[in-house]
Motif scaffolding. Structure first.
Motif, PDB file in Angstrom:
ATOM      1  N   LEU A  86       4.576   7.510 -15.509  1.00  0.00           N
ATOM      2  CA  LEU A  86       3.371   6.980 -14.874  1.00  0.00           C
ATOM      3  C   LEU A  86       2.236   7.999 -14.978  1.00  0.00           C
ATOM      4  O   LEU A  86       1.071   7.631 -15.129  1.00  0.00           O
ATOM      5  CB  LEU A  86       3.680   6.643 -13.410  1.00  0.00           C
ATOM      6  N   ALA A  87       2.586   9.287 -14.934  1.00  0.00           N
ATOM      7  CA  ALA A  87       1.568  10.335 -15.090  1.00  0.00           C
ATOM      8  C   ALA A  87       0.896  10.244 -16.460  1.00  0.00           C
ATOM      9  O   ALA A  87      -0.323  10.435 -16.584  1.00  0.00           O
ATOM     10  CB  ALA A  87       2.199  11.709 -14.894  1.00  0.00           C
ATOM     11  N   GLU A  88       1.670   9.952 -17.514  1.00  0.00           N
ATOM     12  CA  GLU A  88       1.092   9.817 -18.845  1.00  0.00           C
ATOM     13  C   GLU A  88       0.201   8.584 -18.918  1.00  0.00           C
ATOM     14  O   GLU A  88      -0.857   8.607 -19.554  1.00  0.00           O
ATOM     15  CB  GLU A  88       2.190   9.755 -19.910  1.00  0.00           C
ATOM     16  N   LEU A  89       0.601   7.504 -18.257  1.00  0.00           N
ATOM     17  CA  LEU A  89      -0.241   6.308 -18.222  1.00  0.00           C
ATOM     18  C   LEU A  89      -1.569   6.632 -17.537  1.00  0.00           C
ATOM     19  O   LEU A  89      -2.637   6.243 -18.013  1.00  0.00           O
ATOM     20  CB  LEU A  89       0.481   5.168 -17.501  1.00  0.00           C
ATOM     21  N   THR A 111       6.115  -3.846 -15.039  1.00  0.00           N
ATOM     22  CA  THR A 111       5.383  -3.158 -16.101  1.00  0.00           C
ATOM     23  C   THR A 111       3.964  -2.880 -15.613  1.00  0.00           C
ATOM     24  O   THR A 111       3.316  -3.762 -15.050  1.00  0.00           O
ATOM     25  CB  THR A 111       5.311  -4.017 -17.378  1.00  0.00           C
ATOM     26  N   LYS A 112       3.501  -1.666 -15.849  1.00  0.00           N
ATOM     27  CA  LYS A 112       2.129  -1.264 -15.512  1.00  0.00           C
ATOM     28  C   LYS A 112       1.406  -1.059 -16.836  1.00  0.00           C
ATOM     29  O   LYS A 112       1.896  -0.343 -17.716  1.00  0.00           O
ATOM     30  CB  LYS A 112       2.112   0.026 -14.694  1.00  0.00           C
ATOM     31  N   ALA A 113       0.244  -1.690 -17.013  1.00  0.00           N
ATOM     32  CA  ALA A 113      -0.364  -1.742 -18.336  1.00  0.00           C
ATOM     33  C   ALA A 113      -1.853  -1.431 -18.339  1.00  0.00           C
ATOM     34  O   ALA A 113      -2.589  -1.826 -17.430  1.00  0.00           O
ATOM     35  CB  ALA A 113      -0.148  -3.130 -18.932  1.00  0.00           C
ATOM     36  N   ASP A 155      -2.975   5.004  -8.125  1.00  0.00           N
ATOM     37  CA  ASP A 155      -2.702   5.871  -6.981  1.00  0.00           C
ATOM     38  C   ASP A 155      -1.586   5.301  -6.111  1.00  0.00           C
ATOM     39  O   ASP A 155      -0.689   6.034  -5.686  1.00  0.00           O
ATOM     40  CB  ASP A 155      -3.971   6.081  -6.141  1.00  0.00           C
ATOM     41  N   ALA A 156      -1.615   4.006  -5.864  1.00  0.00           N
ATOM     42  CA  ALA A 156      -0.555   3.362  -5.070  1.00  0.00           C
ATOM     43  C   ALA A 156       0.779   3.432  -5.801  1.00  0.00           C
ATOM     44  O   ALA A 156       1.819   3.656  -5.180  1.00  0.00           O
ATOM     45  CB  ALA A 156      -0.927   1.913  -4.760  1.00  0.00           C
ATOM     46  N   GLU A 157       0.767   3.255  -7.095  1.00  0.00           N
ATOM     47  CA  GLU A 157       2.000   3.314  -7.875  1.00  0.00           C
ATOM     48  C   GLU A 157       2.610   4.706  -7.824  1.00  0.00           C
ATOM     49  O   GLU A 157       3.819   4.864  -7.706  1.00  0.00           O
ATOM     50  CB  GLU A 157       1.762   2.888  -9.323  1.00  0.00           C
ATOM     51  N   LYS A 158       1.761   5.734  -7.929  1.00  0.00           N
ATOM     52  CA  LYS A 158       2.263   7.100  -7.872  1.00  0.00           C
ATOM     53  C   LYS A 158       2.863   7.412  -6.498  1.00  0.00           C
ATOM     54  O   LYS A 158       3.881   8.084  -6.400  1.00  0.00           O
ATOM     55  CB  LYS A 158       1.149   8.096  -8.194  1.00  0.00           C
ATOM     56  N   ALA A 159       2.226   6.899  -5.444  1.00  0.00           N
ATOM     57  CA  ALA A 159       2.710   7.142  -4.087  1.00  0.00           C
ATOM     58  C   ALA A 159       4.042   6.444  -3.900  1.00  0.00           C
ATOM     59  O   ALA A 159       4.953   6.912  -3.271  1.00  0.00           O
ATOM     60  CB  ALA A 159       1.698   6.654  -3.062  1.00  0.00           C
TER      61      ALA A 159
END
Length: 159
Positions: A86-89, A111-113, A155-159
Motif C-alpha cells: 500500500l505504501a508503494e501505491l 483491490t485499491k486502484a 490514509d484510511a487504508e493505511k490506518a
C-alpha cells in the motif's frame, strides 16, 4: 493447461522513446532489448519481473490519431500493473499526480486502484490487492454485496 497470467502487453504510441521514458520514470520499468536500427521499438521490464519483457512499445508517428477505444470503437480499456504494498501505491499516487497523469482512484473492496494516462492518453491502472490473510468473510461479503467502486482513501487504508 489454463492461462496463469498476462506475460506482456504491446502498445502502439506516437513516440516510443517518449513513452518508454514515461514508464521508466513513473513506474520504474527497465529498458531492455534495444533493437538495432529500430528507434521506435522499445521493450521494458517491470522492476520485480522475471519476464523477458512486460511492455513492448512501438512508435507509429506523431500524426497517429488518438485511440477511440471505449468512445467510438471497441478496444482495450486499460492494463493493470500490481504493486506489492500500500505504501508503494501511495508513493505512485504522488508521482502520477506530480506528472499530471493521475485521473482517478478507486476502492474496489479487495483491490485499491489508481488510474492514470500515459503521454498518448492510454489509460493504465496501478493496483494493490489485499493479501489473502487480510480477507475476512465480512470483507468478502461486502465486496460482493456492493461491487461498485468507492473513492479511495489511502490514509484510511493505511490506518
Amino acid at each position: 493447461m489454463p492461462v496463469t497470467r498476462l506475460n506482456h502487453a504491446v502498445l502502439y504510441v506516437r513516440d516510443a522513446q517518449r513513452s518508454a521514458a514515461f514508464y521508466e520514470e513513473v513506474l520504474g520499468f527497465r529498458r531492455l532489448n534495444v533493437v538495432e536500427g529500430m528507434d521506435q521499438a522499445v521493450f521494458l521490464q517491470a522492476a520485480g519481473s522475471t519476464n523477458d519483457h512486460d511492455l513492448g512499445i512501438f512508435g507509429i508517428g506523431e500524426a497517429a490519431a488518438p485511440s477511440g477505444a471505449g468512445r467510438q470503437s471497441v478496444g482495450l480499456y486499460h492494463l493493470a500493473w500490481e504493486v506489492d504494498t500500500l505504501a508503494e501505491l501511495e508513493r505512485l499516487a504522488g508521482v502520477l499526480s506530480e506528472r499530471g497523469a493521475l485521473s482517478g482512484a478507486s476502492d474496489h473492496g479487495t483491490t485499491k486502484a489508481l488510474y492514470a494516462h500515459d503521454p498518448d492518453g492510454l489509460e493504465f491502472e496501478v493496483c494493490w490487492i489485499l493479501p489473502a490473510s487480510a480477507l475476512t468473510p465480512e470483507l468478502t461479503a461486502e465486496a460482493k454485496a456492493n461491487p461498485r467502486p468507492r473513492p479511495l482513501d489511502l490514509d484510511a487504508e493505511k490506518a
